[in-house]
Design an enzyme around this catalytic site. Structure first.
Site, short mmCIF file in Angstrom:
data_model
loop_
_atom_site.label_atom_id
_atom_site.label_comp_id
_atom_site.label_asym_id
_atom_site.label_seq_id
_atom_site.Cartn_x
_atom_site.Cartn_y
_atom_site.Cartn_z
N GLU A 39 58.36 60.31 107.68
CA GLU A 39 59.31 61.63 107.35
C GLU A 39 61.02 60.32 108.09
O GLU A 39 60.30 59.60 109.29
CB GLU A 39 59.53 62.49 108.11
CG GLU A 39 60.36 63.64 108.31
CD GLU A 39 60.05 64.67 108.97
OE1 GLU A 39 58.91 64.61 110.33
OE2 GLU A 39 60.45 65.50 109.55
N ASP A 114 71.47 65.13 109.98
CA ASP A 114 72.66 65.16 110.65
C ASP A 114 74.22 65.55 109.82
O ASP A 114 74.05 63.87 109.23
CB ASP A 114 72.85 64.55 111.91
CG ASP A 114 72.36 64.47 112.96
OD1 ASP A 114 71.82 65.87 113.55
OD2 ASP A 114 71.63 63.79 113.34
N LYS A 118 82.58 65.75 111.04
CA LYS A 118 84.19 65.13 111.00
C LYS A 118 84.45 64.50 110.24
O LYS A 118 83.59 63.00 110.35
CB LYS A 118 84.61 65.70 112.71
CG LYS A 118 84.34 66.54 113.25
CD LYS A 118 85.39 66.43 115.09
CE LYS A 118 85.50 67.48 115.85
NZ LYS A 118 84.82 67.31 116.64
N ASP A 150 70.71 72.87 105.04
CA ASP A 150 71.69 73.22 104.55
C ASP A 150 72.38 73.61 104.78
O ASP A 150 73.56 74.63 104.62
CB ASP A 150 70.90 74.70 106.07
CG ASP A 150 71.22 74.39 107.14
OD1 ASP A 150 71.04 72.61 107.40
OD2 ASP A 150 71.26 74.60 107.93
C1 LIG Z 1 69.26 67.78 112.70
S1 LIG Z 1 67.81 66.58 113.62
C2 LIG Z 1 66.66 67.38 112.21
C3 LIG Z 1 65.08 67.20 112.54
C4 LIG Z 1 64.54 67.96 111.85
N1 LIG Z 1 64.16 66.65 110.54
C5 LIG Z 1 64.41 69.25 111.37
O1 LIG Z 1 64.83 69.97 110.43
O2 LIG Z 1 64.13 70.15 111.85
C6 LIG Z 1 67.94 65.70 112.52
C7 LIG Z 1 67.07 63.74 113.25
O3 LIG Z 1 67.47 62.90 112.97
C8 LIG Z 1 67.13 62.14 114.13
N2 LIG Z 1 67.93 60.47 113.39
C9 LIG Z 1 69.50 60.25 112.74
N3 LIG Z 1 69.37 59.46 112.82
C10 LIG Z 1 68.61 58.80 112.49
C11 LIG Z 1 68.35 57.05 112.54
N4 LIG Z 1 68.79 56.30 111.58
N5 LIG Z 1 66.24 57.32 111.83
C12 LIG Z 1 66.20 57.65 112.47
N6 LIG Z 1 65.88 59.54 112.54
C13 LIG Z 1 66.99 59.24 113.47
C14 LIG Z 1 67.80 62.80 114.98
O4 LIG Z 1 67.28 61.73 116.27
C15 LIG Z 1 67.64 64.04 114.61
O5 LIG Z 1 65.87 63.93 115.55
#
Ligand SMILES: C[S@@+](CC[C@H](N)C(=O)[O-])C[C@H]1O[C@@H](n2cnc3c(N)ncnc32)[C@H](O)[C@@H]1O
Length: 244
Positions: A39, A114, A118, A150
């Site tokens: 994941e 994420d 923007k 979403d």
């Molecule tokens: C919007 S959160 C979603 C978290 C979880 N999957 C959920 O659905 O509740 C996105 C997650 O991806 C992590 N993330 C972003 N870019 C990443 C990368 N290049 N490698 C590993 N993790 C990353 C962020 O730190 C964050 O915890």
């Protein structure tokens, strides 16, 4: 203080090298027996823990860029005896090429990434053609890429990137490759919130077509370094609370 003459390039190269060394050191000490599911962006680990309980005959690995989440999650995995699950603090762009040979990973989940709305932040988005190329290389020929979001426009962007690539084939619900136990998969924290509000979730599943490709120029944008750190307050029970 005697200020030293260090160029920006020298400083970032040292920083990047240290990040690679840390991933190598982590990998040298770990075993991931059996089929491996990953994941990316495991955050506080709700999905990863559920996955470890669902697939006890698999190794599950969470790769999460925010170190503090990984530290807390690693403790919880040990406390809860989830020996088939591990968490690594790293950028997936760096960790995947270093830790996994091509054609070896059974499944990769990227759940509610994420969207970086923007335009000027678009560089920070996880999904690029290069990143998708890396994922296609690492998955087994019978492997599956699972994406959920979403954010409808983001689902469209990712779907287009996949459909434009010769290296992926979309898996649809009536397809034999559609995972039959999909309804048993755990929900991420974000997915739980979305479903409770009755809002839609876009699911994109794809399998690699099997063509390997040289992936170079994988850029880890400097903007990522500036991501705000969070502190986790564990005083109010087991679930960490976030403060910006
Ligand atoms: C919007 S959160 C979603 C978290 C979880 N999957 C959920 O659905 O509740 C996105 C997650 O991806 C992590 N993330 C972003 N870019 C990443 C990368 N290049 N490698 C590993 N993790 C990353 C962020 O730190 C964050 O915890």
């Amino acid at each position: 203080m005697d200020i030293q003459d260090v160029t920006f390039d020298e400083a970032t190269e040292t920083y990047q090298r240290a990040r690679l060394d840390a991933i190598r050191a982590w990998g040298a000490e770990r075993q991931l027996p059996g089929p491996v599911q990953i994941e990316i962006g495991s955050n506080q680990g709700r999905f990863l823990k559920g996955l470890a309980r669902l697939y006890t005959d698999r190794s599950v690995l969470g790769i999460e860029i925010r170190r503090r989440f990984v530290e807390v999650l690693s403790e919880e995995l040990t406390d809860e005896g989830l020996t088939n699950a591990q968490a690594l603090a790293a950028d997936a762009n760096l960790a995947l090429p270093l830790l996994f040979a091509d054609n070896t990973v059974e499944r990769i989940y990227i759940l509610f990434p994420d969207p970086w709305w923007k335009k000027r932040h678009a560089k920070r988005r996880l999904f690029t053609p290069e990143f998708l190329g890396l994922l296609a290389n690492k998955l087994r020929p019978d492997g599956l890429l699972v994406i959920k979001t979403d954010v409808e426009p983001y689902a469209e962007i990712v779907s287009e990137l996949i459909d434009q690539s010769q290296r992926w084939r979309r898996v649809m619900p009536d397809d034999p490759a559609w995972p039959e136990d999909e309804d048993q998969w755990p929900k991420t924290t974000r997915e739980g919130k979305i479903l409770r509000k009755g809002l839609p979730v876009w699911k994109i599943y794809a399998e690699p077509t099997g063509e390997l490709q040289e992936v170079d120029g994988l850029e880890v944008p400097m903007e990522r370094f500036a991501k705000p750190e969070v502190t986790i307050d564990r005083s109010r029970g087991r679930r960490p609370r976030l403060r910006k």
